[in-house]
Design a protein around this motif. Sequence first.
Motif, mmCIF file in Angstrom:
data_model
loop_
_atom_site.group_PDB
_atom_site.id
_atom_site.type_symbol
_atom_site.label_atom_id
_atom_site.label_comp_id
_atom_site.label_asym_id
_atom_site.label_seq_id
_atom_site.Cartn_x
_atom_site.Cartn_y
_atom_site.Cartn_z
ATOM 1 N N SER A 132 0.863 -1.169 0.000
ATOM 2 C CA SER A 132 0.000 0.000 0.000
ATOM 3 C C SER A 132 0.904 1.224 0.000
ATOM 4 C CB SER A 132 -0.892 -0.003 1.239
ATOM 5 O OG SER A 132 -0.098 0.232 2.396
ATOM 6 N N ASN A 133 0.312 2.403 -0.096
ATOM 7 C CA ASN A 133 1.106 3.631 0.000
ATOM 8 C C ASN A 133 1.797 3.695 1.356
ATOM 9 O OD1 ASN A 133 2.153 5.997 -0.985
ATOM 10 N ND2 ASN A 133 0.244 7.156 -0.874
ATOM 11 N N SER A 134 1.099 3.278 2.416
ATOM 12 C CA SER A 134 1.662 3.348 3.759
ATOM 13 C C SER A 134 2.762 2.328 3.987
ATOM 14 C CB SER A 134 0.555 3.123 4.796
ATOM 15 O OG SER A 134 -0.460 4.087 4.685
ATOM 16 N N HIS A 155 -4.902 -2.102 5.640
ATOM 17 C CA HIS A 155 -6.347 -1.920 5.795
ATOM 18 C C HIS A 155 -7.098 -2.112 4.482
ATOM 19 C CE1 HIS A 155 -5.997 0.671 9.709
ATOM 20 N NE2 HIS A 155 -5.699 -0.594 9.887
ATOM 21 N N PHE A 156 -6.372 -2.395 3.386
ATOM 22 C CA PHE A 156 -7.011 -2.526 2.072
ATOM 23 C C PHE A 156 -7.887 -1.298 1.789
ATOM 24 C CE2 PHE A 156 -6.540 -6.995 3.490
ATOM 25 C CZ PHE A 156 -5.703 -7.445 2.498
ATOM 26 N N ASP A 209 -2.231 -9.025 11.423
ATOM 27 C CA ASP A 209 -2.551 -7.657 11.842
ATOM 28 C C ASP A 209 -2.591 -7.587 13.363
ATOM 29 O OD1 ASP A 209 -3.969 -4.967 12.103
ATOM 30 O OD2 ASP A 209 -3.910 -5.220 9.936
ATOM 31 N N LEU A 210 -2.104 -6.464 13.888
ATOM 32 C CA LEU A 210 -2.156 -6.226 15.328
ATOM 33 C C LEU A 210 -3.556 -5.835 15.779
ATOM 34 C CD1 LEU A 210 -0.111 -6.243 17.685
ATOM 35 C CD2 LEU A 210 0.169 -3.789 17.342
ATOM 36 N N ASP A 211 -4.354 -5.360 14.846
ATOM 37 C CA ASP A 211 -5.736 -4.962 15.132
ATOM 38 C C ASP A 211 -6.649 -6.145 14.816
ATOM 39 O OD1 ASP A 211 -8.229 -3.821 15.373
ATOM 40 O OD2 ASP A 211 -7.926 -2.291 13.831
ATOM 41 N N ALA A 212 -7.227 -6.742 15.850
ATOM 42 C CA ALA A 212 -8.066 -7.914 15.640
ATOM 43 C C ALA A 212 -9.255 -7.602 14.745
ATOM 44 C CB ALA A 212 -8.549 -8.458 16.984
ATOM 45 N N ALA A 213 -9.768 -6.362 14.819
ATOM 46 C CA ALA A 213 -10.931 -6.002 14.014
ATOM 47 C C ALA A 213 -10.614 -5.970 12.529
ATOM 48 C CB ALA A 213 -11.476 -4.646 14.460
ATOM 49 N N VAL A 227 -12.128 -6.843 5.272
ATOM 50 C CA VAL A 227 -12.330 -6.484 3.870
ATOM 51 C C VAL A 227 -12.299 -7.717 2.980
ATOM 52 C CG1 VAL A 227 -11.429 -5.122 1.945
ATOM 53 C CG2 VAL A 227 -11.352 -4.191 4.266
ATOM 54 N N HIS A 228 -11.312 -8.573 3.194
ATOM 55 C CA HIS A 228 -11.197 -9.794 2.396
ATOM 56 C C HIS A 228 -11.127 -10.989 3.342
ATOM 57 C CE1 HIS A 228 -10.616 -7.971 -1.570
ATOM 58 N NE2 HIS A 228 -9.893 -7.054 -0.966
#
Length: 541
Positions: free
Chosen positions: A233-235, A273-274, A294-298, A303-304
């Motif tokens: 991604s850009n990030s 985050h797609f 991912d560190l964020d479970a949510a 997204v996929h």
Amino acid sequence: MRYDTGGDLLVAVLRELGIDTVFGIVSVHNLPLVEAVDRELRFVPVRHEASAVNAADAYGRARGTIGCALTSTGTGAGNAAGSLIESLSAGTAVLHITGQVESAHLGSGRGFIHETKDQLGMLTAVSAHAATVPSAEAAGRVLRTAARAALTDPGGPASVEWPIDLQYARQTDTAGHDTAPAAPAPADAELAAAGALLASARRPLIWAGGGAARAGTQLAGLLTATGAGLLTSNSGRGAVPEDHPQVVGNFATTPTGRALLADADLLLTVGTHFRSNETADYTLPLPDAHIQIDLDAAALGRVHPARHALHGDAADTLAALLPHARPADPDWTPRIAADRATVRAALHDAIGPQAAICDALHAALPRRAVIARDVTIASSSWGNRLLEIHDPRDNVFPRGGGIGQGLGMGIGAALARPHEPTVVLAGDGGLAVHLGELLTLAQEKPRLTLIVFNDGGYGVLRNMQDAHRERRSGVDLATPDFGLLARACGLPHARIAAAQEAAPVIAEAVAADGPTLVEVDLAALGPMKTPFTPPVKIPTP
């Protein structure tokens, strides 16, 4: 420890955090803080509170740590809100300290100067953490807790409102350091299952987002072990240096990127985050065999769908997967390298005469330089893809997509890294949002090259309206004479009106010890081969 004022306490906390430069605007409701910072550290008086947060944000990004912004209460804090949203969107660490009215009048609704209704509620809405200093004894704890919240993944801005009477009060501080919470880690069975899928892959791809920024060593090791290609991604740019032959980069939605995804038998995604603009509004097909870290479970499966969703720190989880890695098919890695060259050559050709600007920057910038971009055609079309990023700390741009933030970010990054050049790509429309920061640029004199792409308005939206509408609305703007404007601000100015002028002008500007405003006259330079429009849907009548 005793301190004469809150400002002295703030300086002590900022030194603990390694912050030597603070951005803000002085006010009757933050005067003790500004005076102490200006006396003991470096206070940069920006011209708008939004720019204070943008500059502090980029200061932290460029160092890989945290920045600090000081604003006033009420309107001043409100002015900062948009840039706090940017920091929240990017998950970047900012300690935002704003004034507040005297404790005796807090919440009284009397119309006390600079008072606003529920300032803490506003700050809570646009920050990852927000708190009020309740007493002179608690101020140190409140500041350190806020800084820890900003620095703890997934990160974001932490806002502290500080009543003015408590800023002037003598402070009693018991220095204590919060312990960072342990990062989550996937269960052994989950890792084993994901490892088995990785071991079976013969055409693997990896997609790195911003959450991979501190996992570059592990990512590079996995590329070596598997022969996989790396999309970003850009990030995620710079997690592995973009001159690595297996780094395809921020090209997933191109025809070549889509073909790679279609032929891959495994996609491993790390901390992304797609986002809609990087997945063609979520229509980009991905392989069914998908391992997501991912560190964020949510974020897992949001997204996929992910066949294996690994909730954990990127570096640790990648290291745990590495023993399972197996080499790709013999023809896969050479294809990655060939596709890497193909996407870059195609974009370089498509941007027409602007390629001369890109080439000149490649030639003039050292390997470690900050490349800051506002949201403008040059950034969105090629600056976010062709200008090589070799370290995530060099990659500074508004991840939330708002225009007008690039110059403030560039100033913050340049002052964070004074011995390396910073370049800012901005459009005339975006720059107009915070023209006052040209005065900050002139006053602070960082080593910054501001390249303004002048097309007389909002070029991206103009192109969209020209493609889908019968008339233009709100996109054609009056543009200043940038030469006169630069002279009025005491800034050197140069102009590029032809491709052959790009290399000498940009080389001289980047080599200068201070700032230069470089204007690119797009009407004179000539158009891109295909007008750039963003990947958003425009309903047809």
